[in-house]
Design a protein around this motif. Sequence first.
Motif, PDB file in Angstrom:
ATOM      1  N   UNK A  39       0.823  -1.214   0.000  1.00  0.00           N
ATOM      2  CA  UNK A  39       0.000   0.000   0.000  1.00  0.00           C
ATOM      3  C   UNK A  39       0.854   1.260   0.000  1.00  0.00           C
ATOM      4  N   UNK A  40       0.297   2.302  -0.615  1.00  0.00           N
ATOM      5  CA  UNK A  40       0.973   3.594  -0.620  1.00  0.00           C
ATOM      6  C   UNK A  40       1.093   4.137   0.801  1.00  0.00           C
ATOM      7  N   UNK A  41       0.032   3.958   1.578  1.00  0.00           N
ATOM      8  CA  UNK A  41       0.016   4.415   2.964  1.00  0.00           C
ATOM      9  C   UNK A  41      -0.323   3.228   3.869  1.00  0.00           C
ATOM     10  N   UNK A  42       0.705   2.447   4.249  1.00  0.00           N
ATOM     11  CA  UNK A  42       0.443   1.223   5.008  1.00  0.00           C
ATOM     12  C   UNK A  42      -0.231   1.474   6.362  1.00  0.00           C
ATOM     13  N   UNK A  43       0.074   2.594   6.992  1.00  0.00           N
ATOM     14  CA  UNK A  43      -0.556   2.864   8.288  1.00  0.00           C
ATOM     15  C   UNK A  43      -2.061   3.020   8.131  1.00  0.00           C
ATOM     16  N   UNK A  44      -2.493   3.673   7.069  1.00  0.00           N
ATOM     17  CA  UNK A  44      -3.930   3.849   6.843  1.00  0.00           C
ATOM     18  C   UNK A  44      -4.601   2.502   6.585  1.00  0.00           C
ATOM     19  N   UNK A  69      -0.590 -15.520   4.033  1.00  0.00           N
ATOM     20  CA  UNK A  69      -0.610 -16.109   2.690  1.00  0.00           C
ATOM     21  C   UNK A  69      -0.286 -15.004   1.681  1.00  0.00           C
ATOM     22  N   UNK A  70       0.827 -14.339   1.904  1.00  0.00           N
ATOM     23  CA  UNK A  70       1.198 -13.210   1.056  1.00  0.00           C
ATOM     24  C   UNK A  70       1.889 -13.688  -0.215  1.00  0.00           C
ATOM     25  N   UNK A  71       1.586 -13.017  -1.314  1.00  0.00           N
ATOM     26  CA  UNK A  71       2.266 -13.284  -2.581  1.00  0.00           C
ATOM     27  C   UNK A  71       3.453 -12.346  -2.732  1.00  0.00           C
ATOM     28  N   UNK A  72       3.257 -11.112  -2.255  1.00  0.00           N
ATOM     29  CA  UNK A  72       4.307 -10.101  -2.318  1.00  0.00           C
ATOM     30  C   UNK A  72       4.015  -9.052  -1.257  1.00  0.00           C
ATOM     31  N   UNK A  73       5.066  -8.520  -0.654  1.00  0.00           N
ATOM     32  CA  UNK A  73       4.891  -7.410   0.285  1.00  0.00           C
ATOM     33  C   UNK A  73       6.116  -6.511   0.196  1.00  0.00           C
ATOM     34  N   UNK A  74       5.930  -5.231   0.579  1.00  0.00           N
ATOM     35  CA  UNK A  74       7.036  -4.281   0.514  1.00  0.00           C
ATOM     36  C   UNK A  74       7.662  -4.085   1.899  1.00  0.00           C
ATOM     37  N   UNK A  75       8.699  -3.269   1.948  1.00  0.00           N
ATOM     38  CA  UNK A  75       9.450  -3.065   3.188  1.00  0.00           C
ATOM     39  C   UNK A  75       8.584  -2.499   4.309  1.00  0.00           C
ATOM     40  N   UNK A  76       7.712  -1.555   3.984  1.00  0.00           N
ATOM     41  CA  UNK A  76       6.880  -0.974   5.042  1.00  0.00           C
ATOM     42  C   UNK A  76       5.911  -2.016   5.601  1.00  0.00           C
ATOM     43  N   UNK A  77       5.490  -2.963   4.776  1.00  0.00           N
ATOM     44  CA  UNK A  77       4.631  -4.041   5.272  1.00  0.00           C
ATOM     45  C   UNK A  77       5.409  -4.949   6.216  1.00  0.00           C
ATOM     46  N   UNK A 111      10.175 -15.427  -0.424  1.00  0.00           N
ATOM     47  CA  UNK A 111       9.069 -15.510   0.528  1.00  0.00           C
ATOM     48  C   UNK A 111       9.335 -16.595   1.573  1.00  0.00           C
ATOM     49  N   UNK A 112       9.929 -17.694   1.152  1.00  0.00           N
ATOM     50  CA  UNK A 112      10.279 -18.755   2.101  1.00  0.00           C
ATOM     51  C   UNK A 112      11.285 -18.227   3.128  1.00  0.00           C
ATOM     52  N   UNK A 113      12.339 -17.590   2.649  1.00  0.00           N
ATOM     53  CA  UNK A 113      13.369 -17.048   3.539  1.00  0.00           C
ATOM     54  C   UNK A 113      12.785 -15.999   4.474  1.00  0.00           C
ATOM     55  N   UNK A 114      11.879 -15.166   3.969  1.00  0.00           N
ATOM     56  CA  UNK A 114      11.243 -14.151   4.813  1.00  0.00           C
ATOM     57  C   UNK A 114      10.515 -14.807   5.976  1.00  0.00           C
ATOM     58  N   UNK A 115       9.836 -15.917   5.713  1.00  0.00           N
ATOM     59  CA  UNK A 115       9.149 -16.627   6.792  1.00  0.00           C
ATOM     60  C   UNK A 115      10.116 -17.049   7.882  1.00  0.00           C
ATOM     61  N   UNK A 116      11.255 -17.604   7.496  1.00  0.00           N
ATOM     62  CA  UNK A 116      12.252 -18.015   8.490  1.00  0.00           C
ATOM     63  C   UNK A 116      12.809 -16.809   9.249  1.00  0.00           C
ATOM     64  N   UNK A 117      13.005 -15.703   8.546  1.00  0.00           N
ATOM     65  CA  UNK A 117      13.513 -14.501   9.216  1.00  0.00           C
ATOM     66  C   UNK A 117      12.509 -13.963  10.237  1.00  0.00           C
ATOM     67  N   UNK A 118      11.219 -13.928   9.877  1.00  0.00           N
ATOM     68  CA  UNK A 118      10.212 -13.474  10.847  1.00  0.00           C
ATOM     69  C   UNK A 118      10.152 -14.420  12.042  1.00  0.00           C
ATOM     70  N   UNK A 119      10.317 -15.715  11.794  1.00  0.00           N
ATOM     71  CA  UNK A 119      10.198 -16.696  12.879  1.00  0.00           C
ATOM     72  C   UNK A 119      11.310 -16.545  13.915  1.00  0.00           C
ATOM     73  N   UNK A 120      12.475 -16.052  13.490  1.00  0.00           N
ATOM     74  CA  UNK A 120      13.626 -15.958  14.392  1.00  0.00           C
ATOM     75  C   UNK A 120      13.383 -15.032  15.569  1.00  0.00           C
ATOM     76  N   UNK A 121      12.591 -13.994  15.382  1.00  0.00           N
ATOM     77  CA  UNK A 121      12.368 -13.028  16.451  1.00  0.00           C
ATOM     78  C   UNK A 121      10.949 -13.092  17.004  1.00  0.00           C
ATOM     79  N   UNK A 122      10.325 -14.240  16.855  1.00  0.00           N
ATOM     80  CA  UNK A 122       8.926 -14.388  17.239  1.00  0.00           C
ATOM     81  C   UNK A 122       8.814 -15.411  18.370  1.00  0.00           C
TER      82      UNK A 122
END
Length: 133
Positions: A39-44, A69-77, A111-122
């Motif tokens: 999104x252009x404005x992720x907070x909104x 179940x994300x297909x793509x997401x940006x840095x702010x997401x 996307x697979x690697x992102x999942x592992x990265x999120x899991x490390x600090x969860x």
Amino acid sequence: MEHGAKGMARYELVGTNENPAIAFDAQTGILEIAGNSMPENPLAVYAPAMEWLRSYVSSPAQRTSVRFRLKYYNTSTSKIIINILDLLGEVRRNGHEIEVSWYFTPGDEDLEEAGYEFSENCIIPFRVVPIGG
């Protein structure tokens, strides 16, 4: 059964090419974010969902299943995902069952690697799951 301060049983956002589909259900404990999130404005986009989650955390279902179940997401997401996981950590700290499933299409190494990265600090039990697997 009423959940949270405002009794918000469900929260839904219809997905678009830029915004994710969000479906949170307090009764079933299924919290899902799917599709694209750039999104252009992720907070909104995410502020109402975060408000709902803050209410949910105070009175969660017996068991909570968080599904990305994300297909793509940006840095702010990605920052918002971290905030969601931090907030939902309260459910576990308060002694309730909760798990996260991060789905990816086989072959989508980013996307697979992102999942592992999120899991490390969860602190929530976290599964990285190939779609169809």
